[in-house]
Design an enzyme around this catalytic site. Structure first.
Site, PDB file in Angstrom:
ATOM      1  N   ASP A 307       0.850  -1.180   0.000  1.00 13.25           N
ATOM      2  CA  ASP A 307       0.000   0.000   0.000  1.00 13.25           C
ATOM      3  C   ASP A 307       0.884   1.227   0.000  1.00 13.25           C
ATOM      4  O   ASP A 307       1.911   1.253   0.664  1.00 13.25           O
ATOM      5  CB  ASP A 307      -0.883   0.002   1.250  1.00 13.25           C
ATOM      6  CG  ASP A 307      -2.091  -0.890   1.056  1.00 13.25           C
ATOM      7  OD1 ASP A 307      -2.583  -0.942  -0.083  1.00 13.25           O
ATOM      8  OD2 ASP A 307      -2.505  -1.542   2.028  1.00 13.25           O
ATOM      9  N   GLU A 348       0.280  15.956  10.513  1.00 12.88           N
ATOM     10  CA  GLU A 348      -0.249  16.880   9.512  1.00 12.88           C
ATOM     11  C   GLU A 348      -0.413  18.266  10.121  1.00 12.88           C
ATOM     12  O   GLU A 348      -0.027  19.275   9.540  1.00 12.88           O
ATOM     13  CB  GLU A 348      -1.604  16.399   8.974  1.00 12.88           C
ATOM     14  CG  GLU A 348      -1.526  15.208   8.043  1.00 12.88           C
ATOM     15  CD  GLU A 348      -1.564  13.876   8.774  1.00 12.88           C
ATOM     16  OE1 GLU A 348      -1.470  13.884  10.022  1.00 12.88           O
ATOM     17  OE2 GLU A 348      -1.665  12.827   8.101  1.00 12.88           O
ATOM     18  N   PHE A 375     -10.092  16.546  16.580  1.00  7.66           N
ATOM     19  CA  PHE A 375     -10.577  15.717  15.468  1.00  7.66           C
ATOM     20  C   PHE A 375     -11.355  14.533  16.019  1.00  7.66           C
ATOM     21  O   PHE A 375     -10.951  13.912  16.994  1.00  7.66           O
ATOM     22  CB  PHE A 375      -9.371  15.224  14.662  1.00  7.66           C
ATOM     23  CG  PHE A 375      -9.754  14.352  13.506  1.00  7.66           C
ATOM     24  CD1 PHE A 375     -10.043  14.911  12.263  1.00  7.66           C
ATOM     25  CD2 PHE A 375      -9.836  12.973  13.645  1.00  7.66           C
ATOM     26  CE1 PHE A 375     -10.384  14.109  11.199  1.00  7.66           C
ATOM     27  CE2 PHE A 375     -10.179  12.162  12.581  1.00  7.66           C
ATOM     28  CZ  PHE A 375     -10.468  12.739  11.347  1.00  7.66           C
ATOM     29  N   ALA A 377     -13.706  10.995  14.707  1.00 10.46           N
ATOM     30  CA  ALA A 377     -14.019  10.172  13.541  1.00 10.46           C
ATOM     31  C   ALA A 377     -15.356  10.582  12.947  1.00 10.46           C
ATOM     32  O   ALA A 377     -15.570  10.478  11.745  1.00 10.46           O
ATOM     33  CB  ALA A 377     -14.041   8.705  13.935  1.00 10.46           C
ATOM     34  N   THR A 379     -16.852  13.730  13.060  1.00 13.50           N
ATOM     35  CA  THR A 379     -16.870  15.044  12.393  1.00 13.50           C
ATOM     36  C   THR A 379     -15.860  15.114  11.261  1.00 13.50           C
ATOM     37  O   THR A 379     -16.037  15.835  10.306  1.00 13.50           O
ATOM     38  CB  THR A 379     -16.548  16.167  13.395  1.00 13.50           C
ATOM     39  OG1 THR A 379     -15.253  15.889  13.948  1.00 13.50           O
ATOM     40  CG2 THR A 379     -17.559  16.219  14.510  1.00 13.50           C
ATOM     41  N   ARG A 380     -14.818  14.344  11.381  1.00  9.24           N
ATOM     42  CA  ARG A 380     -13.713  14.336  10.416  1.00  9.24           C
ATOM     43  C   ARG A 380     -13.167  15.728  10.186  1.00  9.24           C
ATOM     44  O   ARG A 380     -12.814  16.108   9.092  1.00  9.24           O
ATOM     45  CB  ARG A 380     -14.174  13.698   9.097  1.00  9.24           C
ATOM     46  CG  ARG A 380     -14.343  12.197   9.316  1.00  9.24           C
ATOM     47  CD  ARG A 380     -15.000  11.402   8.251  1.00  9.24           C
ATOM     48  NE  ARG A 380     -14.701  11.741   6.893  1.00  9.24           N
ATOM     49  CZ  ARG A 380     -15.643  12.164   6.045  1.00  9.24           C
ATOM     50  NH1 ARG A 380     -16.884  12.345   6.451  1.00  9.24           N
ATOM     51  NH2 ARG A 380     -15.333  12.402   4.797  1.00  9.24           N
ATOM     52  N   SER A 382     -11.192  19.246  12.542  1.00 16.24           N
ATOM     53  CA  SER A 382     -10.784  19.805  13.829  1.00 16.24           C
ATOM     54  C   SER A 382     -10.728  21.323  13.661  1.00 16.24           C
ATOM     55  O   SER A 382     -10.910  21.820  12.554  1.00 16.24           O
ATOM     56  CB  SER A 382      -9.422  19.254  14.242  1.00 16.24           C
ATOM     57  OG  SER A 382      -8.452  19.648  13.295  1.00 16.24           O
ATOM     58  N   ASP A 528      -5.808  -4.236   6.017  1.00 19.58           N
ATOM     59  CA  ASP A 528      -6.456  -4.163   7.314  1.00 19.58           C
ATOM     60  C   ASP A 528      -7.979  -4.142   7.212  1.00 19.58           C
ATOM     61  O   ASP A 528      -8.664  -4.648   8.069  1.00 19.58           O
ATOM     62  CB  ASP A 528      -5.959  -2.945   8.092  1.00 19.58           C
ATOM     63  CG  ASP A 528      -6.002  -1.670   7.270  1.00 19.58           C
ATOM     64  OD1 ASP A 528      -6.541  -1.719   6.141  1.00 19.58           O
ATOM     65  OD2 ASP A 528      -5.487  -0.644   7.744  1.00 19.58           O
TER      66      ASP A 528
END
Lengths: 692, 567, 194
Positions: A307, A348, A375, A377, A379-380, A382, A528
């Site tokens: 990947d 990031e 952040f 999961a 709302t994705r 920040s 995964d």
């Protein structure tokens, strides 16, 4: 590069002591029968012991030597069982620490995910399909999938990694493992493993080598060893006839000694130890292989599917550019992004802060009055909310001292917050970034889009060289990415992979694997997500990330507890090392025989054919001493090679030709020459001590 | 050892290597069903044969079918040849009026020629009628050679194919081998031999009155036509008792060179054909190189040993250290030794000198050549498939050392192949060691031994090695024509032939069904110097380990008895 | 079973006809036409009688003929029963045989000089070895010359004319055909005393 985590010293005293006990227990006929060469040796030992006792009672020639030969034959058997025991012992030590985490726990079983009343039941009695409630501070009672809720889980018991990980229902992070601990929040887990079949149970079993199956390669090697044993049985069984014709009489014990020195006892004794040690090396590398077959297949891999993200490129992207929209200035965008990222501890976020400071010399101000929105999961995104006073603390917003709210995040999530439709140039900026292989991050303030932050993929340093090494080993690398072909091509070229699959979907991944396999190639990949499961199952070596879904973990034939996709490369090397160790010791073992002949044949026949003394090229002092020295060498070489069997032969990634040249030189010619020196030395010692 | 002797050896090797690509190309064309120059004449004959015999040429066989047809054809061959010998006295073409062959000898001879051994417990000129020689022996010389070639071709196909269910059609392979390869070459060669003096007639034996007035009965017969196939097909069964030492079989050093080239031509060519069939010429050259290394080592060792002469005879006042007992003047030492090594490297068994009278180490080279399974060029077909068995073992033993499951030509070598290769190795080893050991303890076996001491053991070992390896040469002092030896040697030949062929075909079946793994930098290279060395090493070690004790008590002990040093 | 065997049996019969009869018979026909003398066994006729084959040794015991190598073919030089001693290099019998032959040769050739050439004291492989090396001829030459009353030089000339070198210059060994030489000797003697 292969050694990591808790290294257990090769000859740890405690393990050695336990192994010694186990070595004796392994003398049981049923156990020995699994190792045919050693079984034959044991029969020989038994026979010569009986003959020794007879000579002792009835009187006869060579009593002392026969006694010593019998003893060394038993040592030969014992050394072989010891080698296996010590290999298992090292695994057992690891299993013990795993087992400690499986302390008896009580589970709170519930009837349905939203039920509030629970029944306390022992964890061991949980059946697949049971639902259990786990809250912060509790241990998850069994393997399963999160069906409701989200929580952070401490999995250090299994992975050794101390940072807690997020587990949530749905999606690709739903699998939880029994024995791990919930740190925050509460989840409802649907148990997926039957009692005694849990991941932890299987891991312990594998590590201990309890249910070890012989691998295909091991079986083939066993057949070779059995075949050679039969050939040598034939040689030794026909020898008395030829000797009788020639007027020589050979004591049976000497024939037994000849047989045992000829049959490949070295590799026969070390074969299972090599296999166990190979699994063990993987375990210490925090990879659990579900079967030895998978480890072997890893050595044979022709094509690696990797990947892009996290393997070839740094999993975290770095801010490379601010792209403002409409009339927003670049600096304005940078300021907003900077503010929103101040408390964002992700790589990031940090890279946005770094870029903004570098470009516009922004500084950190007083965070008072700022409310950071982390952040999630859901709302994705920040960001930061600030009141007027808080905003005043920052130079860049001093001209606008009023409360405001900044958000940055995935385009669709942020766009949903906007007061009006997204400006056209925002959409095109998002597209441009995506096309260039980057990740667009939309920044908005108070319902108005300011622009896009270009998060760029950074190819990992050194990865190019690793691919070159793989190429030299004959392994083709294929990069898998969801990016479009153009982007993928540019990253592929930068990283130096051989090929890439762009806009990859699980279906296309599966197709690619099938196509490679149709060409006769063996394919390794890691994955995964649930949608990776078919590909993981199809691949010859499928490494599931421990953070992945239960489906993925079931489909793969290895699980990487560290969830580090780069490890695929190390796994391949461990597989190769395992195969090489077997080949090297087999070659060594067979090459050894030449010297043993030159020790024993003249010894057997010098009485009837004095001229055959010319074959005694080592100049061994007497026939008895020659035979004894050969049998002692034969036994000691097993012990001497235990460390090599456990550690594996040295493996440096290179083409097959240079590997073969090196190993033939070391184990082929070395195997030919070593026993000449060894037997001579033992002969000198035997004589110095007056043993024969 | 002199320069001229070495030159002969060198030129011979050069000719074989130079010939290999041409023979190889022709063989590859023939067995791919391609069009050969002689197709205009032989094509209709071939199709006629298929029609007549009800063979469906287009229908390929699974390995079991292939093996079944092969066994049926060969067993019928034994029966027919046995019957022919038993009733030859009432059949035509028997001008010398020889009687029926006794049953035990007839069994031994029938098995011997069907298995391409051509062990001769009889003397041809005194035992067999012309009809038996032609319709019995010559036929088996052709078809046993063709059988060997067919098996090798089937195995080569298996390597070349991927995921295939069949390995070819036995009857077609056999017919094409006989028709396109053996017959045309034999016809040309026969004329060459006759020109040099080899008889080819159906006359009764000639009665001559010698210059001193004595009588000499001169045996005659269709010698040349049988000579050519006996060498080309690595059969080795002579028309006369003393085989190619007989001046009628081999009148000049030139005919001898033709014989020697004929012995290796197809075997060496098959390695090249193998390379072509699997699509990589280097693979064929590597096999030939390994054979060449072993061959040269053997020739030079034997030549050196023989050149030392026999000290026991030199002491009696004979000029020079030269051992000419059992040799012909026209051939001398070098040519005789060269032939002795060639004939045992290949599974020919023809002789131009009496191996029994060779110096011990020279005799040992011949003995060891056979014990290794005659894989040094070897019998036609048998040499190639025997060598490939060793390749399977070598690849398996050492191939793991490159960190991959061993593979050869893209085919993974797994448990099944290893098991089958070992069955073949064991068949040969037990045929030699087991049966020889029996002969050394049973009175019925011991009566055949001529010489006392280690040489007697060498005679027994040589006989059983020759039988099991399907060679046919002998330490001819060994009295082979007894019911016990006829039966046991016959058994050895059957074991050494068919217990190798069937596993080889089974391997072919298994390989054909496998996928082919494309080669990469991680693949064990099987065409370089390194691999050749590895292959030679495995052959020497595996073969050496199996037979060293027996050889130590035979030739090595005898050599040391002559008072010579070992190294 | 029968159906399986049918093609095998038919093919065996066809091959018998093709390679067992057609091939040798055709070759016999062609060979007889092209090389009749060789195909017939290289027979030599004197006065309409076959005296032997050029390729095969025959018994010579008289002193005026060169003697070929010792033969163990049948009772000696039996061209219908080729044979050799097959004695091993360490054989006591071989040593005894060779010693006896050396002794006999010395008695027979009192004027010969030097050691006995090996081929004269050892049996050949076929028992029908038609050749001797130049040394083997030279050893007997004084005896033959004396018996025939010819000067040795005259015979040496004849021997030289009958000496074949190695084939193509490097194959095999230099040699002299004993029967051919003896025939030439007879011719020479006949010419000297007609």
């Amino acid at each position: 590069m292969i050694h990591r985590t808790q290294e257990i010293s090769l000859l740890d005293g405690r393990i050695a002591l336990q192994a010694l006990g186990a070595a004796f227990r392994k003398l049981a006929p049923g156990e020995l029968a699994r190792k045919p060469v050693i079984f034959v040796t044991a029969v020989g030992a038994l026979l010569s012991t009986v003959l020794f006792l007879r000579t002792l009672l009835a009187g006869g020639a060579h009593t002392v030597v026969i006694g010593q030969i019998s003893a060394w034959l038993w040592f030969t058997v014992l050394f072989a069982t010891f080698a296996e025991a010590i290999a298992e012992g090292r695994g057992k030590a690891q299993a013990a620490s795993l087992r400690r985490t499986r302390a008896e726990t009580t589970a709170r079983r519930i009837a349905s995910p939203d039920a509030s009343d629970w029944v306390a039941v022992p964890a061991a009695s949980l059946q697949a399909g049971d639902l259990v409630l786990v809250e912060a501070g509790e241990v998850i009672p069994g393997d399963g999938d999160v069906v409701a809720g989200i929580a952070t889980v401490d999995e250090s018991a299994i992975t050794g990694e101390s940072a807690p990980v997020i587990r949530e229902s749905g999606g690709d992070r739903s699998a939880v493992t029994g024995g791990t601990r919930v740190v925050s929040d509460r989840i409802v887990v649907a148990i997926t493993a039957e009692p005694g079949q849990s991941f932890l149970d299987r891991m312990i079993g594998l590590v201990e080598g309890a249910k070890r199956q012989k691998t295909p390669n091991e079986i083939a090697l066993d057949i070779l060893l059995v075949g050679m044993t039969i050939v040598f049985l034939l040689v030794v069984a026909t020898l008395p006839a030829f000797a009788h014709y020639s007027g020589a009489v050979i004591p049976v014990v000497f024939l037994v000694a000849l047989l045992v020195t000829l049959i490949p006892t070295t590799i026969g004794g070390l074969l299972s130890a090599i296999g166990i040690a190979g699994m063990d090396r993987l375990v210490r590398f925090n990879v659990i292989a579900k079967s030895g077959r998978a480890v072997e297949a890893a050595g044979d891999v022709d094509t690696l599917l990797l990947d892009k993200t996290g393997t070839i490129t740094l999993g975290n992207r770095q801010a490379a550019e601010f792209i403002p929209v409409q009339d927003v200035s670049e600096r304005d965008l940078a300021e907003a992004a900077h503010l929103a990222s101040l408390a964002d501890d992700t790589p990031e976020g940090r890279s946005i802060v770094a870029l903004a400071r570098q470009r516009f010399g922004l500084t950190a101000g007083d965070p008072a009055g700022l409310t950071f929105v982390p952040f999630t999961a859901q709302t994705r995104m920040s960001g930061v909310d600030m009141d007027a006073a808080g905003a005043a603390g920052f130079a860049e917003v001093q001209d606008r001292p009023r409360s405001s709210s900044i958000r940055k995040g995935a385009p669709d999530a942020v766009l949903a917050l906007l007061d009006q439709r997204a400006p056209r140039d925002l959409t095109s900026a998002v597209e441009r970034v995506a096309k260039a292989g980057g990740t667009p991050l939309v920044v908005a303030r108070d319902g108005r889009a300011l622009g896009v932050v270009f998060l760029k993929d950074i190819v990992k340093p050194g990865i190019r060289e690793r691919f070159q090494t793989l190429r030299a080993m004959g392994i083709r690398t294929v990069m898998i990415t969801g990016d479009n072909a153009m982007t993928a091509a540019s990253i592929a070229a930068e990283a130096g992979v051989d090929d890439f699959l762009a806009e990859a979907t699980p279906e296309r991944k599966l197709e690619l694997i099938r196509a490679e396999q149709a060409k006769g190639k063996l394919v390794a990949m890691c994955g995964d997500g649930s949608n990776d499961a078919p590909a993981l199952a199809q691949a010859d070596v499928g490494v599931a990330m421990n953070t992945g879904t239960q489906a993925a973990r079931e489909a793969g034939n290895m699980v990487d507890l560290d969830s580090d996709p780069t490890k695929l490369i190390e796994i391949v090397m461990i597989g190769k090392q395992l195969l090489m160790s077997r080949g090297a010791l087999t070659t060594f073992s067979i090459a050894n025989d030449a010297a043993k002949y030159f020790a024993i044949i003249p010894a057997l026949f010098v009485a009837s054919h004095p001229q055959l003394q010319a074959l005694n090229v080592m100049g061994l002092s007497s026939p008895e001493s020659a035979i004894l020295s050969a049998i002692i060498f034969n036994a000691l070489v097993i012990v001497a090679l235990i460390p090599l069997a456990l550690r594996g032969v040295r493996y440096s990634p290179a083409g097959a030709a240079s590997l073969l040249r090196r190993n033939l030189l070391v184990y082929g010619l070395g195997g030919l020459a070593a026993p000449f020196a060894g037997i001579k030395a033992i002969d000198l010692l035997v004589n110095a001590l007056g043993l024969a | 050892m002199d320069a001229n002797g070495l030159l002969q050896i060198f030129v011979y090797c050069l000719l074989i290597v130079a010939l290999a690509p041409f023979v190889g190309r022709y063989l590859a064309t023939v067995f791919a069903g391609g069009r050969t120059p002689a197709a205009a004449i032989l094509g209709p004959v071939e199709r006629g044969i298929y029609r007549l015999c009800g063979i469906r040429a287009g229908l390929e066989q699974h390995w079991t079918g292939y093996a079944g047809s092969l066994l049926a054809f060969n067993m019928l061959g034994v029966l027919l040849l046995f019957a022919l010998q038993r009733i030859q006295h009432i059949l035509p073409l028997n001008p010398a009026g020889v009687p029926a062959v006794p049953a035990d000898l007839a069994f031994n001879t029938a098995v011997s020629f069907v298995t391409n051994t051509d062990w001769q417990a009889y003397a041809g000129e005194a035992t067999l009628s012309y009809l038996t020689q032609m319709a019995g022996l010559t036929v088996q010389n052709f078809v046993s050679a063709a059988t060997g070639i067919a098996v090798a071709v089937a195995l080569a196909r298996a390597f070349a194919r991927r995921s295939a269910g069949t390995v070819g059609n036995f009857y077609v392979d056999l017919t094409r081998a006989a028709l396109y390869v053996l017959l045309p070459a034999c016809m040309l060669g026969t004329l060459m031999l006759v020109w040099q003096g080899v008889p080819q007639n159906l006359q009764a034996y000639t009665l001559a009155t010698t210059l001193e007035g004595g009588q000499q009965v001169i045996a005659q017969g269709p010698v040349a036509s049988q000579m050519m196939i006996k060498h080309l097909g690595t059969n080795g069964g002579g028309f006369f008792g003393q085989n190619a030492a007989h001046p009628f079989e081999n009148p000049t050093p030139l005919t001898n060179m033709v014989h020697m080239i004929a012995i290796f031509a197809i075997g060496a060519g098959l390695t090249n054909a193998f390379g072509r069939m699997v699509g990589d010429m280097r693979q064929g050259w590597a096999l030939l190189a390994a054979m060449g290394v072993l061959f040269l080592a053997g020739v030079l060792a034997a030549y050196w040993a023989e050149s030392q002469g026999n000290p026991a005879l030199s002491a009696l006042g004979i000029a020079g250290p030269v051992n000419l007992e059992g040799k012909e003047v026209r051939f001398g030492i070098a040519t005789s030794v060269l032939f002795a090594v060639i004939t045992t490297a290949a599974s020919c068994g023809a002789v131009i000198a009496m191996h029994d009278s060779l110096m011990p180490l020279a005799g040992m080279v011949s003995l060891v050549n056979m014990m290794l399974g005659e894989i040094i060029v070897g019998g036609v077909g048998a040499g190639l498939y025997g060598m490939l068995l060793f390749v399977v073992l070598a690849v398996f033993i050492a191939g793991l050392m490159v960190g991959r499951t061993p593979e050869y030509l893209g085919k993974k070598v797994e448990a099944r192949e290893v098991k089958l290769a070992l069955v073949a190795v064991l068949a040969l080893a037990s045929g030699i060691l087991g049966l020889a050991a029996l002969a050394t303890v049973l009175p019925a076996g011991l009566v055949s031994v001529q010489d006392a001491g280690p040489h007697g053991l060498s005679e027994i070992l040589y006989a059983y090695a020759s039988a099991a390896a399907n060679n046919g040469s002998a330490f001819a002092g060994f009295g082979a024509n007894t019911p016990y030896q006829n039966a046991m040697l016959g058994l050895g030949m059957l074991v050494g032939r068919f217990l190798v062929i069937v596993p080889v075909l089974a391997i072919a079946g298994a390989l054909a069904a496998k996928k082919t793994v494309p080669a990469s930098a991680g693949t064990l290279p099987t065409h370089g110097v390194l691999f050749v060395g590895l292959l030679v090493g495995v052959i020497v070690i595996v073969g050496g380990l199996t037979f060293f004790p027996a050889v130590a008590l035979g030739p090595i002990a005898e050599h040391l008895l002559t008072g010579a040093a070992l190294f | 079973m029968i159906r399986e065997l049918k093609p095998a049996l038919l093919l065996l019969l066809v091959m018998t006809l093709l390679t067992g009869l057609a091939y040798p018979l055709a070759m016999t026909g062609i060979a007889q036409a092209l090389f009749p003398a060789q195909a017939g066994g290289s027979l030599i006729e004197r006065d309409g009688r076959v005296v032997g084959s050029l390729l095969l040794a025959q018994r010579f015991e008289r002193p005026e003929y060169f003697h070929p190598r010792p033969s163990l073919a049948g009772a000696g030089y039996n061209a219908a029963a080729s044979g050799a001693s097959n004695l091993g290099p360490t054989s006591v019998r071989l040593a005894a045989d060779v010693a006896a032959r050396v002794e006999a040769l010395r008695v027979e050739n009192p004027n010969a000089h030097g050691a006995v050439p090996a081929e004269l004291a050892t049996a050949s492989a076929s028992g029908l070895d038609p050749h001797l090396s130049p040394a083997g001829i030279e050893y007997q030459l004084p005896r033959v010359a004396r018996a025939r009353g010819l000067p040795e030089t005259r015979i040496r000339e004849l021997v030289a004319a009958h000496t074949q070198g190695r084939d193509l210059g490097f194959l095999g060994e230099p040699r002299i055909n004993v029967l051919a030489l003896n025939l030439a000797l007879d011719d020479l003697t006949a010419a000297a005393w007609p």
